[in-house]
Design a protein around this motif. Sequence first.
Motif, PDB file in Angstrom:
ATOM      1  N   GLY A 140       0.864  -1.097   0.082  1.00 56.33           N
ATOM      2  CA  GLY A 140       0.089  -0.025  -0.125  1.00 56.33           C
ATOM      3  C   GLY A 140       0.833   1.423   0.022  1.00 56.33           C
ATOM      4  O   GLY A 140       0.624   2.201  -0.582  1.00 56.33           O
ATOM      5  N   GLU A 141       1.966   1.073   0.853  1.00 58.85           N
ATOM      6  CA  GLU A 141       2.784   2.359   0.861  1.00 58.85           C
ATOM      7  C   GLU A 141       3.553   2.523  -0.349  1.00 58.85           C
ATOM      8  O   GLU A 141       3.878   3.697  -0.715  1.00 58.85           O
ATOM      9  CB  GLU A 141       3.790   2.444   2.208  1.00 58.85           C
ATOM     10  N   SER A 142       3.841   1.474  -0.758  1.00 61.23           N
ATOM     11  CA  SER A 142       4.725   1.633  -2.181  1.00 61.23           C
ATOM     12  C   SER A 142       3.846   2.148  -3.391  1.00 61.23           C
ATOM     13  O   SER A 142       4.254   2.837  -4.237  1.00 61.23           O
ATOM     14  CB  SER A 142       5.169   0.236  -2.549  1.00 61.23           C
ATOM     15  N   LEU A 143       2.522   1.792  -3.209  1.00 59.42           N
ATOM     16  CA  LEU A 143       1.634   2.411  -4.503  1.00 59.42           C
ATOM     17  C   LEU A 143       1.918   4.005  -4.150  1.00 59.42           C
ATOM     18  O   LEU A 143       1.687   4.658  -5.273  1.00 59.42           O
ATOM     19  CB  LEU A 143       0.145   1.962  -3.987  1.00 59.42           C
ATOM     20  N   LEU A 144       1.743   4.527  -2.697  1.00 59.73           N
ATOM     21  CA  LEU A 144       2.058   6.129  -2.876  1.00 59.73           C
ATOM     22  C   LEU A 144       3.551   6.631  -3.190  1.00 59.73           C
ATOM     23  O   LEU A 144       3.122   7.502  -3.901  1.00 59.73           O
ATOM     24  CB  LEU A 144       1.812   6.257  -1.129  1.00 59.73           C
ATOM     25  N   ARG A 145       4.307   5.464  -2.874  1.00 62.06           N
ATOM     26  CA  ARG A 145       5.626   6.144  -3.425  1.00 62.06           C
ATOM     27  C   ARG A 145       5.510   6.162  -5.018  1.00 62.06           C
ATOM     28  O   ARG A 145       6.069   6.892  -5.636  1.00 62.06           O
ATOM     29  CB  ARG A 145       6.856   4.965  -3.068  1.00 62.06           C
ATOM     30  N   LEU A 146       4.850   5.225  -5.532  1.00 58.85           N
ATOM     31  CA  LEU A 146       4.706   5.151  -6.975  1.00 58.85           C
ATOM     32  C   LEU A 146       4.165   6.394  -7.595  1.00 58.85           C
ATOM     33  O   LEU A 146       4.552   7.197  -8.383  1.00 58.85           O
ATOM     34  CB  LEU A 146       4.029   3.985  -7.565  1.00 58.85           C
ATOM     35  N   LEU A 147       3.068   6.828  -6.838  1.00 62.02           N
ATOM     36  CA  LEU A 147       2.337   8.057  -7.208  1.00 62.02           C
ATOM     37  C   LEU A 147       3.107   9.367  -7.109  1.00 62.02           C
ATOM     38  O   LEU A 147       3.380  10.363  -7.924  1.00 62.02           O
ATOM     39  CB  LEU A 147       1.113   8.176  -6.303  1.00 62.02           C
ATOM     40  N   LEU A 148       4.035   9.176  -6.106  1.00 57.85           N
ATOM     41  CA  LEU A 148       5.061  10.408  -5.771  1.00 57.85           C
ATOM     42  C   LEU A 148       5.969  10.331  -6.829  1.00 57.85           C
ATOM     43  O   LEU A 148       6.201  11.543  -7.419  1.00 57.85           O
ATOM     44  CB  LEU A 148       5.806  10.214  -4.630  1.00 57.85           C
ATOM     45  N   VAL A 149       6.536   9.176  -7.546  1.00 56.65           N
ATOM     46  CA  VAL A 149       7.200   9.319  -8.406  1.00 56.65           C
ATOM     47  C   VAL A 149       6.503   9.881  -9.853  1.00 56.65           C
ATOM     48  O   VAL A 149       7.276  10.571 -10.600  1.00 56.65           O
ATOM     49  CB  VAL A 149       7.948   7.842  -8.756  1.00 56.65           C
ATOM     50  N   ALA A 150       5.356   9.397 -10.068  1.00 57.56           N
ATOM     51  CA  ALA A 150       4.844   9.898 -11.092  1.00 57.56           C
ATOM     52  C   ALA A 150       4.758  11.324 -10.947  1.00 57.56           C
ATOM     53  O   ALA A 150       4.742  12.009 -12.138  1.00 57.56           O
ATOM     54  CB  ALA A 150       3.506   9.394 -11.150  1.00 57.56           C
ATOM     55  N   GLY A 151       4.475  12.042  -9.879  1.00 58.14           N
ATOM     56  CA  GLY A 151       4.257  13.269  -9.812  1.00 58.14           C
ATOM     57  C   GLY A 151       5.598  13.970  -9.934  1.00 58.14           C
ATOM     58  O   GLY A 151       5.797  15.021 -10.805  1.00 58.14           O
ATOM     59  N   TYR A 152       6.826  13.441  -9.576  1.00 54.36           N
ATOM     60  CA  TYR A 152       8.271  13.951  -9.770  1.00 54.36           C
ATOM     61  C   TYR A 152       8.371  14.062 -11.168  1.00 54.36           C
ATOM     62  O   TYR A 152       8.790  14.886 -11.814  1.00 54.36           O
ATOM     63  CB  TYR A 152       9.215  13.020  -9.151  1.00 54.36           C
ATOM     64  N   VAL A 153       8.012  12.931 -11.821  1.00 50.04           N
ATOM     65  CA  VAL A 153       8.313  12.855 -13.403  1.00 50.04           C
ATOM     66  C   VAL A 153       7.468  13.888 -14.158  1.00 50.04           C
ATOM     67  O   VAL A 153       8.058  14.459 -15.070  1.00 50.04           O
ATOM     68  CB  VAL A 153       8.372  11.470 -13.984  1.00 50.04           C
TER      69      VAL A 153
END
Lengths: 293, 319
Positions: free
Chosen positions: A179-192
Amino acid sequence: MLRIDPDTTGRGPRTTAVRRGTAGWALLGSELKVLFRRSRTWAMLLALAAIPVLIAVVVKIASSGPDPGEGPPFLDRVSQNGLFAAVTGLVVSIPLFLPLTVGVVAGDTIAGEAGLGTLRYLLAAPAGRLRLLAVKYAGAAVFCLAATVSVVAAGIGIGAALFPVGPVTLLSGDTITPGESLLRLLLVAGYVSVSLLGLSAVGLFISTLTVVPVGAMAATVVLSIVAQVLDSLPQLEWLHPWLFSHYWLGFADLLRQPVEWGSFVDNALLQAGYLAVFGALAYARFARKDILT
Amino acid sequence: MTAGAPTAGLAIETRGLTKRFGRQTAVDGISLAVPRGSVFGFLGPNGSGKTTTIRMLLGLARATGGRIRVLGQDMPHSWQDVLPRVGALVEGPAFYPFLSGTANLQRLDAADGRAPSSTRSARAGEALERVGLTHAAGKKVRAYSLGMKQRLGIAGALMLPRELLVLDEPTNGLDPQGTREVRSLVRSLAAGGTTVFVSSHLLAEVEQICTHAAVMSAGRLVAQGSLDELRAAGRRQVRIQTPDGDAARRVLLDLGLAPEPGPGNGAPVTAPLDYHLAPERIVAALVAADVRVRGFSVEATSLEERFVALTGEGFDVAH
C-alpha cells in the motif's frame, strides 16, 4: 435551409450587457476535451502504457531472470515484485518516449491551432492571447501527468498480473508495505510529471514561432535530446544544474526512508524557472504576433 | 472631425489604416466608414487587401499605421469590449476535423469568456438550425463538404446576438441555393439591426444585398459610399434605335449632349447623359425633329462596370 427568425436576430448594447460569463474555466475544460478527444493523444498514451507491459512480458517469458545490474535499473527486481514494472517502465521512458510525446503536445499548442486556422477564430471569439497561452500550457501540463500516469498505471497493472506483489525493499534498505509503495509510485509519477514542465514551456515558446506544428514538435524533441547529451558531457559540468533534463532520473531519493525531498524541490524550482523564462518569451512573442493563418 | 472624436453613427471607422509586410504594402492608408445598421459590401479582386484589413479590424494583425475604431471603441486596445459584440467569418471557415459540428461550435463559444456556459449547447443547436446543419450536428467536421463548413462558420458567428457581423467571402463554396440562403440570412440579420460587413469579389452578391459598399484595388480604397452614390458616380447613357442616325445625332448635339460618332444611319445612337437633362425632353426633341424613334432607353452603368473601371482588372488577381 437557413431559417430566418427575426426574434433571434436582435442585438444591441443592452443584450450584450446582460450577458454574464462563467469566466475562464470553460476554455480549459474545452481545451482538455479537444486534447483527449483526439485519437493521437490516446495513441501516444497507449504507446507509453505498452512500454512497461513489454518489459514485464519479456521478463516473464525469459527462462532466466536478468542478473542484478544488467539492463535498465530495477529490471532484475520485476520478477520478485511486480510493482517494479512501473518503475522500470518510467526509467526506460524518461530519456526518449516521454519527451517525445510531451514534445508533440507542447509543440502543437499554438502552432497546431495556427495550422488548422482555428487560432484566428479563438482569438476573435475572443479568447485573449494571455488566457489562451495559459490554457494551452495547462493542457500540456495535464498531458505530462496523464503520460506519466499511464506508464505507472500500466506498470502496476501488468506487474500485479504477472508477478507477485509484496513488501518492497527501498534503496535505503527499509521495507514498506505494498500500500505504501503505491503511494511512493504516485510520488514518483508526480516527480516525473513536474520534471517535464520545463520542456513543455520550451515547446510552448517554440510553438509561437511557427505555423507548422510538426516543426515545433520536432524542435522541442530535439532540444530535449540535446539537453540530455549536454548533461552527459563532464566538460560542461557547470551547465548541468541549469539543464531542464538534469533531474529527470533523480527520483531515487523518493525511494528512500525517510523520503529525501531535496531533489524534488531542486527539480521543481528548476522547472518553475524554465516556465517563468519560456512562458515570458512565449507571451512576448505571441502578444505581438500577426495571426495570418 | 478631429482625431479622437468618435463618430457615433459608425460601426467601423478607420483612418489611414496601413499594413506593410516587409517592403510590400498590403493595405495602403484606407479610411473606411461603415454606418451602423448598414449592409456594407467590401469589394475588390482577390489579393487587393480585403482580408488583411479584416484581420486588422479584428485585432488579429497589427496595423503598421493608422487608427481603427470598431463599435465606437479603439481596436486593438479595447478588444475585450469590442470582440464579444462582433461575429466573424475570416478567410474561410476553420475547424477541428476530429470534432463534430456541435463540439466545434461549443469550443469556439467557450473561448469567449463572457459567453454563458449554461446555454451553450442550446445556442449551438439553434445556430446549427439557422444554417440548416441540424442533420449533420453530430458528424465529424472531417466529413463535411466545403459548403457545410462554410455554413458551420456562419453558425459560429451567430452563436450569440451580435452588433456587428464581419463575413469574409461568406458564399465561397456554396451552391446557388446556399448562396440565396446566405443572402436572405444577411437580410434578416440586417432587419434585426445588426450591421453586416461582407467582403466579396463577387459583385452580383454585393449588389443584391448591400446598402453601402467600398471598393479596394491593390491595397487602396478607390470608392466608398451608398450603392446609389457609387452607381451615380458612373455614367448613364441614352440609346436610341432609329433609322435616322445622323438626324438623331444633330438633335442630341443641339441639346448639349455629345453623341458617339456613329457609322451613319441604321446603327443605334448612343450618348453619355448627365443628370440635368430629363430623358423625356430628348424624346420630345427627337419627335419634333421628325426622327423616327423605334426604341429609346437610358442605361445606368452597372456596378460591375464601375468595379472594372475602378479596379482596372475585373476579377483577376491583383498583382
